[in-house]
Design a protein around this motif. Structure first.
Motif, PDB file in Angstrom:
ATOM      1  N   PHE A 188      -2.061  12.858 -15.518  1.00 20.51           N
ATOM      2  CA  PHE A 188      -2.256  11.641 -14.721  1.00 20.51           C
ATOM      3  C   PHE A 188      -1.945  11.853 -13.235  1.00 20.51           C
ATOM      4  CE2 PHE A 188      -1.511  10.134 -19.055  1.00 20.51           C
ATOM      5  CZ  PHE A 188      -2.608   9.304 -19.225  1.00 20.51           C
ATOM      6  N   ARG A 189      -1.745  13.090 -12.857  1.00 19.46           N
ATOM      7  CA  ARG A 189      -1.516  13.478 -11.452  1.00 19.46           C
ATOM      8  C   ARG A 189      -0.336  12.746 -10.805  1.00 19.46           C
ATOM      9  NH1 ARG A 189      -6.881  11.944 -10.084  1.00 19.46           N
ATOM     10  NH2 ARG A 189      -8.224  12.983 -11.550  1.00 19.46           N
ATOM     11  N   PHE A 190       0.773  12.738 -11.524  1.00 17.47           N
ATOM     12  CA  PHE A 190       2.023  12.245 -10.937  1.00 17.47           C
ATOM     13  C   PHE A 190       2.767  13.437 -10.336  1.00 17.47           C
ATOM     14  CE2 PHE A 190       3.329   7.887 -12.351  1.00 17.47           C
ATOM     15  CZ  PHE A 190       2.159   7.540 -13.006  1.00 17.47           C
ATOM     16  N   ALA A 191       3.608  13.168  -9.344  1.00 16.68           N
ATOM     17  CA  ALA A 191       4.533  14.206  -8.879  1.00 16.68           C
ATOM     18  C   ALA A 191       5.749  14.143  -9.793  1.00 16.68           C
ATOM     19  CB  ALA A 191       4.941  13.941  -7.446  1.00 16.68           C
ATOM     20  N   HIS A 192       6.168  15.309 -10.293  1.00 15.81           N
ATOM     21  CA  HIS A 192       7.296  15.362 -11.223  1.00 15.81           C
ATOM     22  C   HIS A 192       8.548  15.824 -10.482  1.00 15.81           C
ATOM     23  CE1 HIS A 192       9.235  17.676 -14.832  1.00 15.81           C
ATOM     24  NE2 HIS A 192       9.924  16.611 -14.509  1.00 15.81           N
ATOM     25  N   LEU A 193       9.529  14.957 -10.371  1.00 22.53           N
ATOM     26  CA  LEU A 193      10.782  15.336  -9.724  1.00 22.53           C
ATOM     27  C   LEU A 193      11.898  15.277 -10.754  1.00 22.53           C
ATOM     28  CD1 LEU A 193      10.500  13.183  -6.453  1.00 22.53           C
ATOM     29  CD2 LEU A 193       9.693  15.515  -6.835  1.00 22.53           C
ATOM     30  N   SER A 194      12.416  16.430 -11.119  1.00 25.68           N
ATOM     31  CA  SER A 194      13.515  16.456 -12.080  1.00 25.68           C
ATOM     32  C   SER A 194      14.827  16.491 -11.305  1.00 25.68           C
ATOM     33  CB  SER A 194      13.385  17.686 -12.981  1.00 25.68           C
ATOM     34  OG  SER A 194      14.644  18.021 -13.520  1.00 25.68           O
ATOM     35  N   ALA A 195      15.651  15.466 -11.528  1.00 32.63           N
ATOM     36  CA  ALA A 195      16.933  15.405 -10.809  1.00 32.63           C
ATOM     37  C   ALA A 195      17.770  16.635 -11.157  1.00 32.63           C
ATOM     38  CB  ALA A 195      17.668  14.125 -11.169  1.00 32.63           C
TER      39      ALA A 195
ATOM     40  N   ILE B 166      10.762  12.917  -2.407  1.00 33.47           N
ATOM     41  CA  ILE B 166       9.741  11.851  -2.418  1.00 33.47           C
ATOM     42  C   ILE B 166       9.001  11.862  -1.081  1.00 33.47           C
ATOM     43  CG2 ILE B 166       9.436   9.324  -2.360  1.00 33.47           C
ATOM     44  CD1 ILE B 166      11.652   9.152  -4.496  1.00 33.47           C
ATOM     45  N   HIS B 167       9.776  11.953  -0.003  1.00 34.78           N
ATOM     46  CA  HIS B 167       9.149  11.873   1.317  1.00 34.78           C
ATOM     47  C   HIS B 167       8.301  13.090   1.647  1.00 34.78           C
ATOM     48  CE1 HIS B 167      12.153   8.554   2.600  1.00 34.78           C
ATOM     49  NE2 HIS B 167      11.130   8.112   1.908  1.00 34.78           N
ATOM     50  N   SER B 168       8.694  14.249   1.112  1.00 35.86           N
ATOM     51  CA  SER B 168       7.919  15.443   1.470  1.00 35.86           C
ATOM     52  C   SER B 168       6.729  15.641   0.529  1.00 35.86           C
ATOM     53  CB  SER B 168       8.812  16.684   1.472  1.00 35.86           C
ATOM     54  OG  SER B 168       9.325  16.854   0.175  1.00 35.86           O
ATOM     55  N   SER B 169       6.644  14.797  -0.483  1.00 35.97           N
ATOM     56  CA  SER B 169       5.519  14.960  -1.421  1.00 35.97           C
ATOM     57  C   SER B 169       4.314  14.208  -0.863  1.00 35.97           C
ATOM     58  CB  SER B 169       5.912  14.380  -2.774  1.00 35.97           C
ATOM     59  OG  SER B 169       4.776  13.979  -3.474  1.00 35.97           O
ATOM     60  N   GLY B 170       3.146  14.765  -1.057  1.00 33.82           N
ATOM     61  CA  GLY B 170       1.946  14.058  -0.604  1.00 33.82           C
ATOM     62  C   GLY B 170       1.532  12.975  -1.581  1.00 33.82           C
ATOM     63  N   ASN B 171       2.202  12.939  -2.715  1.00 31.95           N
ATOM     64  CA  ASN B 171       1.803  12.019  -3.775  1.00 31.95           C
ATOM     65  C   ASN B 171       2.424  10.636  -3.560  1.00 31.95           C
ATOM     66  OD1 ASN B 171       0.898  11.034  -6.277  1.00 31.95           O
ATOM     67  ND2 ASN B 171       1.189  13.035  -7.217  1.00 31.95           N
TER      68      ASN B 171
ATOM     69  N   GLN C  26       7.595  16.308 -21.536  1.00 25.46           N
ATOM     70  CA  GLN C  26       6.563  15.266 -21.441  1.00 25.46           C
ATOM     71  C   GLN C  26       6.172  15.019 -19.987  1.00 25.46           C
ATOM     72  OE1 GLN C  26       4.875  13.960 -23.979  1.00 25.46           O
ATOM     73  NE2 GLN C  26       6.080  15.204 -25.401  1.00 25.46           N
ATOM     74  N   CYS C  27       7.146  15.143 -19.083  1.00 29.45           N
ATOM     75  CA  CYS C  27       6.827  14.926 -17.658  1.00 29.45           C
ATOM     76  C   CYS C  27       5.787  15.930 -17.187  1.00 29.45           C
ATOM     77  CB  CYS C  27       8.082  15.063 -16.796  1.00 29.45           C
ATOM     78  SG  CYS C  27       9.079  13.584 -16.826  1.00 29.45           S
ATOM     79  N   VAL C  28       5.926  17.178 -17.639  1.00 31.57           N
ATOM     80  CA  VAL C  28       4.958  18.197 -17.222  1.00 31.57           C
ATOM     81  C   VAL C  28       3.556  17.778 -17.673  1.00 31.57           C
ATOM     82  CG1 VAL C  28       4.240  20.591 -17.631  1.00 31.57           C
ATOM     83  CG2 VAL C  28       6.640  20.066 -17.192  1.00 31.57           C
ATOM     84  N   LYS C  29       3.462  17.267 -18.896  1.00 35.92           N
ATOM     85  CA  LYS C  29       2.144  16.875 -19.421  1.00 35.92           C
ATOM     86  C   LYS C  29       1.605  15.634 -18.696  1.00 35.92           C
ATOM     87  CE  LYS C  29       1.120  17.550 -23.852  1.00 35.92           C
ATOM     88  NZ  LYS C  29       0.355  18.797 -23.946  1.00 35.92           N
ATOM     89  N   ILE C  30       2.512  14.694 -18.420  1.00 39.48           N
ATOM     90  CA  ILE C  30       2.071  13.473 -17.724  1.00 39.48           C
ATOM     91  C   ILE C  30       1.587  13.836 -16.317  1.00 39.48           C
ATOM     92  CG2 ILE C  30       2.785  11.227 -16.811  1.00 39.48           C
ATOM     93  CD1 ILE C  30       4.974  11.189 -19.004  1.00 39.48           C
ATOM     94  N   ALA C  31       2.380  14.673 -15.646  1.00 37.83           N
ATOM     95  CA  ALA C  31       2.049  15.033 -14.258  1.00 37.83           C
ATOM     96  C   ALA C  31       0.679  15.710 -14.214  1.00 37.83           C
ATOM     97  CB  ALA C  31       3.124  15.956 -13.700  1.00 37.83           C
TER      98      ALA C  31
ATOM     99  N   ARG D  22       0.825  -1.197   0.000  1.00 42.12           N
ATOM    100  CA  ARG D  22       0.000   0.000   0.000  1.00 42.12           C
ATOM    101  C   ARG D  22       0.864   1.255   0.000  1.00 42.12           C
ATOM    102  NH1 ARG D  22      -3.298  -1.846   3.904  1.00 42.12           N
ATOM    103  NH2 ARG D  22      -2.302  -0.537   5.444  1.00 42.12           N
ATOM    104  N   CYS D  23       1.995   1.186   0.752  1.00 43.45           N
ATOM    105  CA  CYS D  23       2.760   2.404   0.950  1.00 43.45           C
ATOM    106  C   CYS D  23       3.853   2.604  -0.096  1.00 43.45           C
ATOM    107  CB  CYS D  23       3.411   2.395   2.322  1.00 43.45           C
ATOM    108  SG  CYS D  23       2.193   2.256   3.615  1.00 43.45           S
ATOM    109  N   ASN D  24       4.265   1.548  -0.770  1.00 43.28           N
ATOM    110  CA  ASN D  24       5.327   1.687  -1.743  1.00 43.28           C
ATOM    111  C   ASN D  24       4.961   2.745  -2.767  1.00 43.28           C
ATOM    112  OD1 ASN D  24       7.265   0.012  -0.954  1.00 43.28           O
ATOM    113  ND2 ASN D  24       6.941  -1.551  -2.527  1.00 43.28           N
ATOM    114  N   PRO D  25       5.859   3.706  -2.980  1.00 42.20           N
ATOM    115  CA  PRO D  25       5.540   4.665  -4.029  1.00 42.20           C
ATOM    116  C   PRO D  25       5.612   3.996  -5.401  1.00 42.20           C
ATOM    117  CG  PRO D  25       7.761   5.023  -3.207  1.00 42.20           C
ATOM    118  CD  PRO D  25       7.162   3.936  -2.355  1.00 42.20           C
ATOM    119  N   PHE D  26       4.911   4.554  -6.343  1.00 37.78           N
ATOM    120  CA  PHE D  26       4.989   4.045  -7.716  1.00 37.78           C
ATOM    121  C   PHE D  26       5.993   4.915  -8.447  1.00 37.78           C
ATOM    122  CE2 PHE D  26       3.927   3.757 -12.137  1.00 37.78           C
ATOM    123  CZ  PHE D  26       3.681   2.409 -12.307  1.00 37.78           C
ATOM    124  N   ILE D  27       7.100   4.303  -8.813  1.00 38.95           N
ATOM    125  CA  ILE D  27       8.223   5.084  -9.356  1.00 38.95           C
ATOM    126  C   ILE D  27       8.348   4.871 -10.862  1.00 38.95           C
ATOM    127  CG2 ILE D  27      10.735   5.421  -9.269  1.00 38.95           C
ATOM    128  CD1 ILE D  27       9.648   6.178  -6.621  1.00 38.95           C
TER     129      ILE D  27
END
Ligand SMILES: Nc1ncnc2c1ncn2[C@@H]1O[C@H](COP(=O)(O)OP(=O)(O)O)[C@@H](O)[C@H]1O
Ligand SMILES: O=c1ccn([C@@H]2O[C@H](COP(=O)(O)OP(=O)(O)O)[C@@H](O)[C@H]2O)c(=O)[nH]1
Length: 437
Positions: A62-69, A110-115, A54-59, A35-40
């Motif tokens: 599809f309501r993903f959190a976008h983290l650009s390294a 990842i940890h500070s995101s609510g997603n 594309q990440c901006v459009k996907i986020a 349940r808790c594992n994030p979907f990466i």
């Protein structure tokens, strides 16, 4: 004597209870981690291949959190932190920042995101990054999107990017391209071997590329036994088939057909499809015959994998409940089994209007050999013919990869003739299509 029996029995009971407790604890842990594992989702591709765009459009869709390294590193660089200068110099030189720094920035984000669904853009850049992420964050990516773009196009896009980046100049771009080929492609190969890579041809307009990305994300509603709340939020892009699936999901959740609550005795997790009306019977009055399928554009990119959970392969007989939720709904399913030499001809599709949403899954051609046959109208039975058809035993963890994307081009007559009979029956492809009600 009596005393002895008690002495030996009590420890056995205790041992059994301890064992039982361990099993329950293990199951509970598994359930919780599931349940808790994030979907990466790792998003990879050369510099300028369009990952960020594309990440901006996907986020958004599809309501993903976008983290650009890269963005996290640039923020760190401009925050006057102790590593700022070092990061600046490495980026300017087109090299790769030490894994520890990038992974810790990602971990915090990842940890500070609510997603719980993440697009990790531009990471991992090399094997060391990959290993550090798995060690520090403790998870592997569920899927890897790889934007494949010719070098000239990438150079053109980066030089036009105009964001004032220290590395968007021809000298640094050349170095970044070399680093990409030498260090990043092996990471992509690593995940390809694990069946996690969805390669997307990044040539085309932003919207054209996004049209190729969308089915991949839409097909991820169910992945690795986790149900993902993946819904397209843009009305323009949601197809009628997706709307039908969503409507049916809402219906299921409201009624006794709920897949998670309520119970019809006899059925696994509450519902016994054997007692349900036959979803394959044509409706009355009969619907018109389907129009001929329009030819799909030929696409050489490898199939887009969606790994089904083990029950998909293990249970026999195999009911609709073992299918991913979109396919469980009371929509007619079409199952086509294609084999070389057409020893078993593909089944006729159910006489319904086919929707453009398809999930065509090529079976792995090497192993396992499995064939899915539509035996009755309301049940699918899965047979493993591996031991009969091949010399060796079935692999220990059989897996069926379903791919989302356009259906494969038909096997040409030439390939049919060339196909070695010695290999015996080989199930080439099976297509599961969701048809509109
Ligand atoms: N499909 C596309 N066609 C043309 N230009 C694009 C396309 N995708 C992105 N771009 C542009 O190319 C540049 C690089 O895109 P970006 O998403 O930043 O790439 P990356 O994150 O892979 O480095 C940006 O200026 C962007 O607007
Ligand atoms: O995990 C990462 C991601 C980025 N970078 C550095 O940041 C630069 C820019 O990366 P970004 O993903 O922002 O841009 P791209 O190269 O994809 O255009 C790279 O060349 C690397 O120097 C890095 O070292 N590790």
């Amino acid at each position: 004597m009596k005393y002895r029996i008690t002495r030996t029995k009590v420890p056995n009971v205790l041992r059994f209870m301890a064992f039982f407790k361990t099993v329950i604890a293990k199951l509970a842990t598994e359930a919780t981690s599931n349940r808790c594992n994030p979907f990466i989702t790792f998003v990879l591709g050369g510099p300028g291949s369009g990952k960020g765009t594309q990440c901006v459009k996907i986020a958004e869709t599809f309501r993903f959190a976008h983290l650009s390294a890269g963005d996290l590193l640039r923020e760190e660089m401009s925050s006057n932190s102790e590593n700022g200068t070092m990061i600046h110099d490495i980026i300017k030189d087109g090299k790769i920042v030490p894994s520890e720094i990038t992974v810790n920035l990602l971990r915090k984000a990842i940890h500070s995101s609510g997603n719980h669904k993440f697009l990790i853009d531009g990471f991992p850049r090399n094997e060391e990054n990959r290993i550090a992420f798995e060690r520090i964050v403790g998870v592997e990516p569920d899927i890897v999107l790889f934007f494949d773009c010719p070098e000239e196009e990438m150079v053109k896009r980066v030089l036009n990017r105009n964001q004032g980046r220290v590395d968007d100049n021809i000298d640094t771009i050349k170095k970044r391209l070399e680093v990409f080929k030498k260090l990043n492609l092996p990471v992509i190969d690593y995940y390809s071997a694990k069946g996690k890579v969805c390669k997307i041809n990044a040539v085309g307009t932003v919207n054209e590329v996004f049209e190729k990305v969308k089915p991949v994300l839409a097909a991820l509603r169910y992945c690795e036994g986790r149900i993902l709340d993946i819904h397209e939020s843009s009305s323009s892009s949601s197809s009628s088939a997706a709307a039908a699936v969503d409507a049916a999901t809402r219906y299921h959740n409201r009624t006794k057909h709920s897949l998670t609550r309520g119970a019809t005795p006899g059925g696994p997790r509450g519902l016994d499809w054997a007692n349900q009306p036959n979803p394959f019977l044509p409706s009355s009055p009969p619907s018109p015959p389907p129009p001929p399928l329009s030819p799909e554009p030929h696409d050489d990119s490898p199939p887009l994998p969606l790994r089904l959970p083990p029950p998909f392969l293990r249970r026999s007989p195999f009911s609709r409940l073992h299918l991913p939720p979109p396919l469980r709904l009371p929509l007619p399913l079409r199952l086509e089994v294609h084999r070389p030499l057409h020893l078993v001809p593909p089944r006729q599709p159910v006489q319904r209007q086919p929707s453009p949403h398809r999930v065509p899954p090529p079976f792995p051609t090497s192993s396992p050999l499995a064939t899915t046959t539509l035996l009755s109208s309301s049940f699918l039975f899965l047979f493993f013919l591996g031991p009969l058809l091949t010399q060796g035993p079935l692999p220990r963890a059989p897996r069926l990869d379903i791919s989302a994307g356009p259906p494969p081009p038909p096997i040409s007559a030439r390939r049919l003739l060339l196909h070695p009979l010695a290999g015996g029956l080989e199930v080439r492809r099976a297509c599961l299509s969701i048809l509109q009600p």
